[in-house]
Design a protein around this motif. Structure first.
Motif, PDB file in Angstrom:
ATOM      1  N   LEU A   1      45.580 -19.235  20.387  1.00 25.19           N
ATOM      2  CA  LEU A   1      46.136 -20.502  19.916  1.00 25.19           C
ATOM      3  C   LEU A   1      45.593 -20.902  18.554  1.00 25.19           C
ATOM      4  N   ASP A   2      44.363 -20.484  18.219  1.00 22.82           N
ATOM      5  CA  ASP A   2      43.764 -20.941  16.974  1.00 22.82           C
ATOM      6  C   ASP A   2      44.165 -20.080  15.782  1.00 22.82           C
ATOM      7  N   VAL A   3      44.957 -19.037  15.991  1.00 22.14           N
ATOM      8  CA  VAL A   3      45.401 -18.194  14.889  1.00 22.14           C
ATOM      9  C   VAL A   3      46.692 -18.759  14.318  1.00 22.14           C
ATOM     10  N   GLN A   4      46.749 -18.871  13.002  1.00 27.47           N
ATOM     11  CA  GLN A   4      47.959 -19.345  12.345  1.00 27.47           C
ATOM     12  C   GLN A   4      48.363 -18.374  11.247  1.00 27.47           C
ATOM     13  N   ARG A   5      49.619 -18.431  10.877  1.00 27.07           N
ATOM     14  CA  ARG A   5      50.169 -17.522   9.877  1.00 27.07           C
ATOM     15  C   ARG A   5      50.457 -18.304   8.608  1.00 27.07           C
ATOM     16  N   VAL A   6      49.857 -17.903   7.488  1.00 25.95           N
ATOM     17  CA  VAL A   6      49.989 -18.637   6.234  1.00 25.95           C
ATOM     18  C   VAL A   6      50.163 -17.662   5.078  1.00 25.95           C
ATOM     19  N   PRO A   7      50.719 -18.118   3.960  1.00 31.28           N
ATOM     20  CA  PRO A   7      50.762 -17.279   2.755  1.00 31.28           C
ATOM     21  C   PRO A   7      49.350 -16.933   2.293  1.00 31.28           C
ATOM     22  N   LEU A   8      49.185 -15.737   1.764  1.00 30.25           N
ATOM     23  CA  LEU A   8      47.879 -15.270   1.300  1.00 30.25           C
ATOM     24  C   LEU A   8      47.918 -15.107  -0.212  1.00 30.25           C
ATOM     25  N   TYR A   9      46.910 -15.658  -0.874  1.00 24.34           N
ATOM     26  CA  TYR A   9      46.852 -15.657  -2.339  1.00 24.34           C
ATOM     27  C   TYR A   9      45.582 -14.930  -2.774  1.00 24.34           C
ATOM     28  N   PRO A  10      45.617 -13.620  -3.024  1.00 26.93           N
ATOM     29  CA  PRO A  10      44.424 -12.901  -3.495  1.00 26.93           C
ATOM     30  C   PRO A  10      44.122 -13.253  -4.953  1.00 26.93           C
ATOM     31  N   LEU A  11      42.857 -13.520  -5.239  1.00 24.71           N
ATOM     32  CA  LEU A  11      42.442 -13.910  -6.581  1.00 24.71           C
ATOM     33  C   LEU A  11      41.176 -13.164  -6.977  1.00 24.71           C
ATOM     34  N   GLY A  12      40.887 -13.211  -8.259  1.00 21.39           N
ATOM     35  CA  GLY A  12      39.632 -12.664  -8.750  1.00 21.39           C
ATOM     36  C   GLY A  12      38.545 -13.715  -8.815  1.00 21.39           C
ATOM     37  N   ALA A  13      38.739 -14.836  -8.128  1.00 16.74           N
ATOM     38  CA  ALA A  13      37.781 -15.930  -8.135  1.00 16.74           C
ATOM     39  C   ALA A  13      37.533 -16.384  -6.696  1.00 16.74           C
ATOM     40  N   VAL A  14      36.458 -17.139  -6.510  1.00 16.68           N
ATOM     41  CA  VAL A  14      36.112 -17.683  -5.196  1.00 16.68           C
ATOM     42  C   VAL A  14      36.181 -19.200  -5.269  1.00 16.68           C
TER      43      VAL A  14
ATOM     44  N   THR B   1      39.574 -19.334   1.977  1.00 13.66           N
ATOM     45  CA  THR B   1      39.594 -20.794   2.018  1.00 13.66           C
ATOM     46  C   THR B   1      41.028 -21.259   2.228  1.00 13.66           C
ATOM     47  N   LEU B   2      41.214 -22.096   3.228  1.00 13.03           N
ATOM     48  CA  LEU B   2      42.539 -22.651   3.512  1.00 13.03           C
ATOM     49  C   LEU B   2      42.777 -23.845   2.596  1.00 13.03           C
ATOM     50  N   MET B   3      43.865 -23.802   1.837  1.00 11.19           N
ATOM     51  CA  MET B   3      44.166 -24.835   0.849  1.00 11.19           C
ATOM     52  C   MET B   3      45.461 -25.553   1.218  1.00 11.19           C
ATOM     53  N   ARG B   4      45.526 -26.838   0.849  1.00 13.67           N
ATOM     54  CA  ARG B   4      46.767 -27.609   1.025  1.00 13.67           C
ATOM     55  C   ARG B   4      47.227 -28.120  -0.337  1.00 13.67           C
ATOM     56  N   VAL B   5      48.512 -27.929  -0.626  1.00 16.70           N
ATOM     57  CA  VAL B   5      49.079 -28.360  -1.900  1.00 16.70           C
ATOM     58  C   VAL B   5      49.197 -29.888  -1.913  1.00 16.70           C
ATOM     59  N   VAL B   6      48.750 -30.503  -3.017  1.00 16.76           N
ATOM     60  CA  VAL B   6      48.854 -31.956  -3.161  1.00 16.76           C
ATOM     61  C   VAL B   6      49.739 -32.348  -4.345  1.00 16.76           C
TER      62      VAL B   6
ATOM     63  N   THR C   1      56.691 -20.189   9.195  1.00 15.90           N
ATOM     64  CA  THR C   1      57.051 -21.575   8.942  1.00 15.90           C
ATOM     65  C   THR C   1      55.963 -22.219   8.094  1.00 15.90           C
ATOM     66  N   LEU C   2      56.318 -22.685   6.914  1.00 10.22           N
ATOM     67  CA  LEU C   2      55.335 -23.198   5.964  1.00 10.22           C
ATOM     68  C   LEU C   2      55.159 -24.705   6.132  1.00 10.22           C
ATOM     69  N   ASN C   3      53.919 -25.158   5.946  1.00  5.40           N
ATOM     70  CA  ASN C   3      53.620 -26.590   6.032  1.00  5.40           C
ATOM     71  C   ASN C   3      52.743 -27.057   4.881  1.00  5.40           C
ATOM     72  N   GLY C   4      52.829 -26.360   3.763  1.00  8.20           N
ATOM     73  CA  GLY C   4      52.060 -26.766   2.590  1.00  8.20           C
ATOM     74  C   GLY C   4      50.678 -26.167   2.492  1.00  8.20           C
ATOM     75  N   THR C   5      50.302 -25.305   3.424  1.00  4.49           N
ATOM     76  CA  THR C   5      48.975 -24.692   3.389  1.00  4.49           C
ATOM     77  C   THR C   5      49.083 -23.206   3.090  1.00  4.49           C
ATOM     78  N   PHE C   6      48.053 -22.686   2.448  1.00  5.31           N
ATOM     79  CA  PHE C   6      47.960 -21.259   2.155  1.00  5.31           C
ATOM     80  C   PHE C   6      46.499 -20.878   2.079  1.00  5.31           C
ATOM     81  N   CYS C   7      46.229 -19.589   2.040  1.00  7.57           N
ATOM     82  CA  CYS C   7      44.853 -19.097   2.036  1.00  7.57           C
ATOM     83  C   CYS C   7      44.568 -18.360   0.736  1.00  7.57           C
ATOM     84  N   VAL C   8      43.494 -18.739   0.066  1.00 10.23           N
ATOM     85  CA  VAL C   8      43.026 -17.999  -1.112  1.00 10.23           C
ATOM     86  C   VAL C   8      41.849 -17.141  -0.694  1.00 10.23           C
TER      87      VAL C   8
END
Length: 422
Positions: free
Chosen positions: A62-75, A134-139, A112-119
């Motif tokens: 239940l605690d697993v969710q599916r989100v867009p993944l954004y690989p970056l060269g930064a943390v 890190t799970l991010m939410r668009v503002v 299904t997207l809800n404004g969150t993604f993972c960097v």
């Protein structure tokens, strides 16, 4: 640890000048990511379609969710600060559009997207991604358009909602070399699991007295480093350009032990202060190197004779000049990594730590390492100018410093890097 940091491959983007300051974390890494994306060898950073079975995780928890993944060269740390990403690549633009659509729907991966993604951190040399993100939410979003009104990119402002463990990639085929070469706009999607519960459980067994002791030593080390960077005549300040010295003096806050232990968010805010100082040091080094490279490049182009064509490409310079510039950048990279002030891999280690105690231990290791480096330079300077007996405000007795440093060395920082990358 030096080898681990060196695998980041940050020298690939060292020709981009930056203006990061201590009071405001720039999104240099994201801008550089966008500029380099068109140039790197897609074969080196692709996820093989044949490896799909190895990294896809079909979980029913239940605690697993599916989100867009954004690989970056930064943390990006979950400090609560608003962070900015500049999206220039087709897949990143589409992700931003999908995340901010008025009527949330499903993307190509059936998510299904809800404004969150993972960097998450991507290793530039191997293309591997970190297992903790890190799970991010668009503002807020802002479209970047050219003079003719065409869309160039989307600037996204977002805030962190917490840390997640990346369980697997849902659609690794979109990251293959062929699809990226064709500039496909499909972006990665991952199954992620929040790790807050794991951290809390680990903290129950932590020695509170040890936690407080490390936090006190960490605050002492930070106070000394802060005073050395804030002193315009000190060895630390001389490593920075004037604009960076002023920024450090005016905006680097003092940190107390409770800043590291009061709460998770309090710790990440304190760690964010250190990361921003690391960014400032890196941009100063990068700016100095770029100035020297530009001077040598222009001088070599003028000596060739004829009209000067701008921009000057390195491949058009004499072979000996190209070798010289490459050697300069390699030496600068080695010197910079040896400093221990890189704002990337050490901070990925903080995200990957299993408990607050481990995180504070590693942050203390980072700060104490910089303190010892600066004190060694200051001692050497004192040998030549006779100022070795002077102490900066807030400095402790040398015997106390050596005792603390040796105690810190008992913590093996290399162990924390195990398992960072998939």
């Amino acid at each position: 640890q030096k080898d681990a940091v060196g695998r980041i491959g940050w020298m690939d983007i060292i020709t981009t000048a930056g203006t990061s300051t201590v009071n405001s974390k720039d999104n240099d890494e994201e801008e550089e990511e966008s500029q380099v994306e068109d140039e790197y060898d897609v074969k080196d950073t692709s996820i093989s379609e044949g490896d799909a079975d190895d990294i896809i995780l079909e979980s029913t928890e239940l605690d697993v969710q599916r989100v867009p993944l954004y690989p970056l060269g930064a943390v990006h740390l979950p400090s609560g600060h608003v962070q900015t990403l500049n999206n220039m690549q087709p897949q990143n633009i589409r992700m931003a559009q999908d995340l901010t659509a008025e009527s949330p729907g499903e993307n190509n991966a059936g998510t299904t997207l809800n404004g969150t993604f993972c960097v998450t951190l991507r290793a530039a040399d191997t293309g591997r991604i970190a297992t903790m993100g890190t799970l991010m939410r668009v503002v807020h979003t802002e479209e970047l358009k050219s003079y003719d009104g065409s869309l160039l990119g989307i600037r996204v402002q977002c805030v962190a909602e917490g840390l997640v463990e990346i369980c697997g990639i849902v659609n690794p085929q979109c990251w293959t070399g062929e699809r990226r070469l064709r500039k496909c706009d499909e972006y990665l999607v991952a199954n992620v699991r929040p790790i807050d519960s794991r951290i809390s459980t680990s903290d129950c067994d932590a020695d509170i007295n040890e936690l407080d002791d490390i936090a006190n030593r960490l605050a002492q080390d930070f106070a000394v480093v802060r005073s050395m960077y804030a002193c315009k005549d000190g060895v630390a300040a001389k490593e920075l350009p004037s604009w960076a010295v002023d920024a450090v003096q005016n905006n680097l806050p003092a940190l107390q032990p409770h800043n590291f232990t009061a709460s998770e968010q309090s710790f990440w805010k304190a760690a964010d202060v250190w990361q921003t100082l690391c960014n400032t040091v890196r941009e100063a080094r990068r700016s100095d190197l770029q100035s020297e490279v530009n001077e040598i490049t222009i001088d070599a182009a003028v000596k060739k004779g004829g009209p000067l064509k701008l921009p000057v490409h390195r491949r058009d310079l004499p072979q000996d000049v190209q070798i010289r510039l490459n050697r300069m950048e390699e030496e600068a990279a080695e010197d910079y990594v040896a400093m221990g002030m890189d704002p990337v891999l050490d901070f990925q280690a903080l995200l990957s730590a299993g408990s607050r105690l481990d995180r504070i231990k590693h942050l203390r290791y980072m700060v104490a390492r910089e303190r010892r480096r600066l004190e060694a330079k200051e001692s050497l300077k004192g040998v030549f100018d006779g100022s070795g007996d002077d102490q900066l405000p807030g400095r402790e007795d040398a015997a106390v410093v050596n005792d603390n440093a040796s105690g810190n060395d008992q913590y093996n920082a290399t162990n924390i890097f195990e398992g960072i990358f998939q």
